[in-house]
Design a protein around this motif. Structure first.
Motif, PDB file in Angstrom:
ATOM      1  N   ASN A   2       3.234   2.805  -1.972  1.00  0.00           N
ATOM      2  CA  ASN A   2       3.244   3.690  -3.148  1.00  0.00           C
ATOM      3  C   ASN A   2       1.879   4.315  -3.380  1.00  0.00           C
ATOM      4  OD1 ASN A   2       5.956   3.383  -3.723  1.00  0.00           O
ATOM      5  ND2 ASN A   2       5.625   1.688  -5.136  1.00  0.00           N
ATOM      6  N   TYR A   3       0.839   3.529  -3.185  1.00  0.00           N
ATOM      7  CA  TYR A   3      -0.523   4.049  -3.356  1.00  0.00           C
ATOM      8  C   TYR A   3      -0.799   5.185  -2.369  1.00  0.00           C
ATOM      9  CZ  TYR A   3      -5.563   4.369  -2.865  1.00  0.00           C
ATOM     10  OH  TYR A   3      -6.850   4.848  -2.767  1.00  0.00           O
ATOM     11  N   CYS A  21      -2.648  -4.449  -2.110  1.00  0.00           N
ATOM     12  CA  CYS A  21      -2.809  -3.577  -0.948  1.00  0.00           C
ATOM     13  C   CYS A  21      -4.050  -3.994  -0.164  1.00  0.00           C
ATOM     14  CB  CYS A  21      -2.921  -2.124  -1.403  1.00  0.00           C
ATOM     15  SG  CYS A  21      -3.343  -0.955  -0.093  1.00  0.00           S
ATOM     16  N   PRO A  62      -7.053   1.482  -4.581  1.00  0.00           N
ATOM     17  CA  PRO A  62      -5.775   0.863  -4.228  1.00  0.00           C
ATOM     18  C   PRO A  62      -5.550  -0.426  -5.018  1.00  0.00           C
ATOM     19  CG  PRO A  62      -7.375   0.544  -2.476  1.00  0.00           C
ATOM     20  CD  PRO A  62      -8.015   1.428  -3.500  1.00  0.00           C
ATOM     21  N   PRO A  63      -4.295  -0.849  -5.173  1.00  0.00           N
ATOM     22  CA  PRO A  63      -4.011  -2.101  -5.875  1.00  0.00           C
ATOM     23  C   PRO A  63      -4.598  -3.292  -5.107  1.00  0.00           C
ATOM     24  CG  PRO A  63      -1.968  -0.929  -5.320  1.00  0.00           C
ATOM     25  CD  PRO A  63      -3.094  -0.161  -4.742  1.00  0.00           C
ATOM     26  N   GLY A 120      -0.387   7.667  -4.956  1.00  0.00           N
ATOM     27  CA  GLY A 120      -1.501   7.123  -5.714  1.00  0.00           C
ATOM     28  C   GLY A 120      -2.728   7.999  -5.827  1.00  0.00           C
ATOM     29  N   CYS A 142       0.804  -1.230   0.000  1.00  0.00           N
ATOM     30  CA  CYS A 142       0.000   0.000   0.000  1.00  0.00           C
ATOM     31  C   CYS A 142       0.835   1.277   0.000  1.00  0.00           C
ATOM     32  CB  CYS A 142      -0.906   0.024   1.226  1.00  0.00           C
ATOM     33  SG  CYS A 142      -2.056  -1.353   1.309  1.00  0.00           S
TER      34      CYS A 142
END
Length: 118
Positions: free
Chosen positions: A44-45, A57, A53-54, A49, A42
């Motif tokens: 980088n998000y 994450c 979220p990815p 970001g 999480c």
């Protein structure tokens, strides 16, 4: 860069800790390294970001929510996240929206300035 990752994880951890507060109690013991491992996807998000979220994450946040079920686990995770977030500059709006964006219901407001004693 590692400090930024840990801070993002910390912020996410705080969010997840709040989620954990609503979880049923257990006798599990959680370490800061467990919290960081779960929230690392999480970082980088939370720092750079936008949008959703990815998936990794959300999977980590969900795992942390499941792992931190006792009051002591929740407090430990919160303290870890709070400490890590001091070295990172996460976007507060993303940290606050993370539970909803990951499909996790949380009855409390998420804040990087959370009081871990409550």
């Amino acid at each position: 860069m590692a400090s930024t990752s840990r801070m993002g994880i910390a912020v996410l951890g705080c969010v997840l800790l709040l989620l954990l507060i609503a979880a049923p109690a257990s006798n599990a013991a959680i370490s800061c390294s467990d919290v960081i491992k779960d929230l690392r996807p999480c970082v980088n998000y939370l720092v750079k970001g936008s949008g959703k979220p990815p998936a990794a994450c959300c999977a980590g946040a969900s795992a942390l929510a499941s792992a931190a079920s006792s009051p002591s686990d929740k407090k430990a995770a919160c303290e870890c996240i709070k400490s890590a977030s001091k070295n990172m500059k996460p976007k507060s709006e993303l940290a606050q929206a993370l539970p909803a964006n990951c499909g996790i219901n949380l009855p409390v407001t998420i804040s990087p300035n959370v009081d871990c004693s409550k």
